[in-house]
Design a protein around this motif. Structure first.
Motif, short mmCIF file in Angstrom:
data_model
loop_
_atom_site.label_atom_id
_atom_site.label_comp_id
_atom_site.label_asym_id
_atom_site.label_seq_id
_atom_site.Cartn_x
_atom_site.Cartn_y
_atom_site.Cartn_z
N HIS A 122 -31.99 -42.21 32.84
CA HIS A 122 -32.60 -42.91 31.70
C HIS A 122 -33.09 -44.32 32.03
O HIS A 122 -33.77 -44.93 31.20
N ASP A 145 -29.90 -39.86 21.74
CA ASP A 145 -28.96 -40.04 22.85
C ASP A 145 -27.54 -40.05 22.29
O ASP A 145 -27.32 -40.45 21.14
N ASP A 149 -27.43 -47.10 25.38
CA ASP A 149 -28.13 -47.61 26.56
C ASP A 149 -28.72 -48.99 26.34
O ASP A 149 -29.84 -49.30 26.75
N HIS A 162 -28.95 -47.06 33.79
CA HIS A 162 -29.31 -46.10 32.73
C HIS A 162 -28.62 -46.44 31.41
O HIS A 162 -29.09 -46.03 30.35
N GLY A 163 -27.51 -47.19 31.49
CA GLY A 163 -26.82 -47.63 30.27
C GLY A 163 -27.28 -48.99 29.78
O GLY A 163 -26.71 -49.55 28.83
N ASP A 253 -32.60 -38.16 25.61
CA ASP A 253 -31.56 -37.96 26.63
C ASP A 253 -30.89 -36.61 26.32
O ASP A 253 -30.43 -36.39 25.19
N GLU A 298 -32.07 -37.16 32.17
CA GLU A 298 -30.66 -36.90 32.46
C GLU A 298 -30.30 -35.43 32.65
O GLU A 298 -29.13 -35.07 32.59
#
Ligand code: ARG
Ligand code: MN
Ligand code: MN
Length: 329
Positions: A122, A145, A149, A162-163, A253, A298
């Motif tokens: 992501h 998601d 993120d 990605h977070g 995601d 993902e």
């Protein structure tokens, strides 16, 4: 007599409610493969684009009458000398990749095509959203998601980009983002009020603070359970696109789906969306006629059993086909 008139009333109602075809914003789709994996730690997510292509997405869209341009996979130079900065892992690889992604998405959208980006982790959405905003100033964002993120480099518990993807893009967070080499070119391009989250169920403390205090519309799984996915989408659009005139970016995601469906992903969280709820999001946003960019991220074809991988990929295949083809009858 009574029943037949009631029946004809109901029929008329349904006919009036039925869309004959989904109205896409553009009838051309540009596919961009992004084999990124440096935004997280599990190996395999870089094979996502290949797995999704092998499932036959492009052929199926073409057969259904969509004009598809496949730009292949972006190729990123790999830098091994990439030490973490303030805990943020792989700054050079990710910062330079994001620029390439941004330029490509921007080109595709300016060419009047819907940008369909196949990931990859992501972190790639830093590039896709930046590129979309460069091509369409007035765009808005639906982020589907399990996770928000939106950690900053300073709140992230993992150092995985990605977070953190959204934190670099939200204007209101500018003062909370430290200077990171190779990220200097990223200009915040979207306001908190232009973002709607759907499906959230696993936030870190810093993210909770940001979501609560910055004014991002947030529909967690609790709201999906309570109101149903149709109402959640209506409320999302009411919040970020009330006149229906803004280009929409859908960042999806696969871990938003329940892990019983999408086990082949790096950070699965129980209690997610059903296949139909996920697909309904794609169909309804496509039906606005304003869907301009879709990220599909993902999918990790090296995780889970073969059955689990096949099911994850099949769910994504259905999501893309239902959303981007004219198959609502
Ligand atoms: N795109 C994702 N799957 N993100 C998962 C993020 C997990 C966690 N919140 C972190 O920041 O590390
Ligand atoms: Mn996630
Ligand atoms: Mn995510």
């Amino acid at each position: 007599m009574f029943i037949s008139s009631l029946f004809s009333g109901i029929t008329k109602y349904f006919v009036s409610q039925t869309r004959s075809l989904v109205r896409l914003s553009k009838d051309k789709v540009g596919v961009i493969g992004v084999p990124s994996c440096k935004g997280q730690s599990a190996g395999g997510v870089q094979h996502g684009p290949k797995a999704l292509r092998q499932a036959g997405i492009i052929d199926k869209l073409t057969q259904l009458g969509v004009e598809v341009y496949d730009y292949g996979d972006l190729v990123f130079e790999q830098f091994d000398d990439d030490t973490p900065i303030l805990g943020l892992k792989n700054p050079k690889n990710i910062g330079l990749a994001a620029k390439k992604i941004s330029d490509q998405v921007s080109r595709v959208i300016k060419d009047d095509q819907i940008a369909l980006t196949l990931g990859g982790d992501h972190s790639l959405s830093i590039g896709t959203i930046h590129g979309h905003a460069a091509a369409e100033k007035n765009m808005c964002l639906v982020w589907v998601d399990a996770h928000a993120d939106i950690n900053t480099p300073l709140t992230s518990p993992s150092g995985n980009v990605h977070g953190m993807a959204l934190s670099f893009l939200v204007k209101e967070l500018k003062e909370y983002i430290p200077q990171i080499p190779h990220f200097e070119w990223i200009k915040p391009c979207i306001s908190a009020k232009d973002i709607a989250y759907i499906g959230l169920r696993d936030l870190d403390p810093g993210e909770l603070w940001i979501v609560r205090n910055m004014g991002i519309s947030c529909f967690t799984m609790h709201e999906v359970d309570r109101y149903g996915i149709d109402m959640v989408l209506r409320m999302s659009m009411q919040a970020i696109n009330p006149h229906g005139d803004r280009p929409i970016h859908l960042s999806f995601d696969v871990d938003s789906l329940d892990p019983r469906i999408s086990a082949a992903t790096g950070t699965p969280v129980p209690g997610g969306l059903s296949v139909r709820e996920g697909i309904y999001i794609a169909e309804e946003l496509a039906a606005t006629g304003k869907l301009t960019a879709v990220d599909l991220v993902e999918v990790n074809p090296l995780l889970g059993t073969k059955e689990e991988r096949d099911l994850t990929v099949y769910a994504v295949y259905m999501f893309i086909i239902s959303g981007l083809s004219l198959c609502v009858i």
